[in-house]
Design an enzyme around this catalytic site. Structure first.
Site, mmCIF file in Angstrom:
data_model
loop_
_atom_site.group_PDB
_atom_site.id
_atom_site.type_symbol
_atom_site.label_atom_id
_atom_site.label_comp_id
_atom_site.label_asym_id
_atom_site.label_seq_id
_atom_site.Cartn_x
_atom_site.Cartn_y
_atom_site.Cartn_z
ATOM 1 N N GLU A 173 0.810 -0.963 -0.025
ATOM 2 C CA GLU A 173 0.115 0.077 0.039
ATOM 3 C C GLU A 173 0.866 1.063 0.041
ATOM 4 O O GLU A 173 1.436 1.616 0.956
ATOM 5 C CB GLU A 173 -0.983 -0.021 1.218
ATOM 6 C CG GLU A 173 -1.973 -1.168 1.437
ATOM 7 C CD GLU A 173 -2.742 -1.105 0.184
ATOM 8 O OE1 GLU A 173 -3.048 -0.270 -0.355
ATOM 9 O OE2 GLU A 173 -3.462 -2.070 -0.061
ATOM 10 N N CYS A 191 -1.838 9.419 2.260
ATOM 11 C CA CYS A 191 -1.581 8.899 0.888
ATOM 12 C C CYS A 191 -2.612 9.138 -0.371
ATOM 13 O O CYS A 191 -2.534 9.136 -1.260
ATOM 14 C CB CYS A 191 -1.250 7.315 0.909
ATOM 15 S SG CYS A 191 -2.480 6.502 1.892
#
Length: 485
Positions: A253, A287
């Site tokens: 991720e 993110c």
């Protein structure tokens, strides 16, 4: 208890002990600069001890009735609820998260613990037909064994639990390495909650260390079968390479460069609210943050004026103050890097409608327009409070600009026509995208992950089963087979 005193240790095989390395990781409050904790690093030998302890404990845990396994996570959820205020204060102190951010992180952490409770019971086997008479094909879902988890600094408690709890619920053991800037929230606090919830010793081990001490030992060790990494794409590339060389499965991720697209029929005021939150939540250290705000040229002036005016009202300062919107960046290097990026972009010709100043690790917001299409800032992830407003002419140009990045994590489309938004969303090369909402979302049962440099694999819901279990075919021949010789 004082988390920064009592949890400043390694946690291996159910024991809290100092590391045996020759230097310490110093845990600082990024707002005050106060030293919170000093933790002697774990060595490669201690990484080995952690993995071996996990390996020993995992077999019996996998054989434990899943109804019994899930009780651990039910108790862990109650403990997080009971200790919510202390954990929130720890998040504020260790990573400079605002009170709002701490509440947001803890809300999601509790939701993911609730999902872990359900995951313990969710793996299903199958019986498949065979062309061979009398043969029964059984396909079992089994734990992979031991999982290595490497978590980031921005949402450390949540993002450690997000992999640790499902992996354990599904019958695995775990070795967790938190980020050096958040060793308590991302590491030993997670271990303490699960230890107090009754997790047997050895199933979760936490090593607080650094690549300078252990190299790639966490990745190359023969015991773990899966490595779950959350962090930058640069480090993720290295993790993927090493895992491939050692035939390990990597779940990655990674970073993002999300675009929030405002079409010509959007509700401008609502789009402004979504864009401000999506860009500036947790100082932009997310993110999924809306790095780029793409606005149809017919709305550019109205949107830009309202957006800039709202950003100018955001309060920068002490994250412990409930009125603060923007706290400190995680460290001075990050603050200096973000400030230098803004200065360079302006020097290259962009216009700063707001030009953020730097005070220690506090960086006030910047809003930039007039950015050259080939400017480096448009194609990279900005982990800080910097908004880029980019006009476009029509849907096709919006899609082209949104896709003009090596990343593909999240995004958003604002429009008065939901189905129009969905059609555009399908053309954006991301793992996730949201219509008439912000770019920052995570829910326990939906597939979470990115395309391109934003990662490999998915987490959440049934994707956790894919990540942390393996399928095994066992055939049973009823009667006798006939062999050709």
């Amino acid at each position: 208890m004082s988390y920064f005193t009592d949890l400043a240790h390694q946690y291996i095989d159910g024991e809290w002990k100092p590391g045996s390395g020759s230097w310490d990781i110093i845990d600082f409050n990024p707002y005050t600069g106060e030293k919170l904790a000093s933790i002697t690093v774990a060595t490669a030998e201690e990484v080995d001890r952690a993995y071996r302890a996990a390996e020993r404990a995992q077999t019996a845990w996998a054989e434990t009735n899943p109804y019994s396994r899930r009780l651990v996570f039910e108790r862990a959820l109650r403990l997080v609820e009971e200790r919510e205020e202390e954990i929130a204060e720890t998040i504020v102190a260790e990573l400079g998260g605002t009170r709002l951010k701490a509440a947001f992180e803890l809300h999601l952490a509790k939701e993911f613990l609730r999902e872990a409770i359900q995951l313990a019971l969710r793996p299903e086997g199958r019986i498949l037909p065979s062309p061979v008479d009398g043969k029964e094909n059984r396909v079992y879902r089994l734990p992979v064994g031991v999982v290595g988890v490497i978590s980031p600094f921005n949402f450390p408690f949540l993002l450690s639990l997000k992999s640790v709890a499902p992996a354990l619920a599904l019958g695995n053991a775990v070795v967790l390495k938190p980020h050096q800037n958040t060793p308590i929230c991302g590491g030993t606090l997670v271990a303490k909650v699960l230890e107090d919830a009754g997790l047997p010793a050895g199933l979760l081990n936490v090593v607080v260390t650094d690549i300078a001490e252990i190299g790639d030992a966490l990745l190359t060790h023969p015991v773990p079968k899966v490595i779950s990494f959350t962090g930058s794409d640069k480090v993720g590339r290295h993790v993927a390479t090493v895992c491939a060389q050692h035939f390990k499965h990597a779940v990655l991720e990674l970073g993002g460069n999300s675009a929030l697209i405002v079409l010509d029929d959007a509700d401008v005021d609502y789009a402004v609210d979504a864009a401000v939150f999506s860009r500036f939540v947790h100082q932009g250290q997310v993110c999924m943050a809306a790095n780029r705000i793409l606005v149809d040229r017919t709305l550019e002036q109205e949107f830009t004026e309202k957006f800039t005016a709202k950003v100018a009202t955001l309060r920068v300062g002490d994250p412990a103050d409930p009125a603060t919107h923007i706290g400190p960046l995680i460290n001075s290097q990050q603050a200096e890097s973000v400030s230098a990026l803004v200065d360079q972009t302006v020097e290259d010709g962009a216009t700063a409608l707001l030009h953020g100043s730097v005070d220690g690790n506090l960086v006030s917001p910047s809003v930039l327009t007039g950015i050259a299409p080939d400017a480096p800032v448009l194609s990279q992830e900005i982990f800080g409070p910097v908004a880029l407003i980019v006009p476009f002419d029509g849907e096709d140009e919006a899609v082209r600009i949104a896709n003009d990045t090596p990343y593909g994590l999240s995004g958003a489309v604002h429009t008065g026509d939901v189905e129009r938004g969905v059609r555009i969303a399908k053309r954006i090369h991301t793992g996730m995208i949201h219509i008439n909402d912000g770019t920052v979302h995570d829910e326990p049962i939906v597939p979470f992950g990115g395309e391109k440099h934003s990662g490999i694999g998915r987490l959440n819901g049934d994707s956790m089963i894919d990540a942390f279990t393996t399928q095994k075919w066992i055939s049973v021949q009823h009667g006798r087979s006939r062999f050709p010789f």
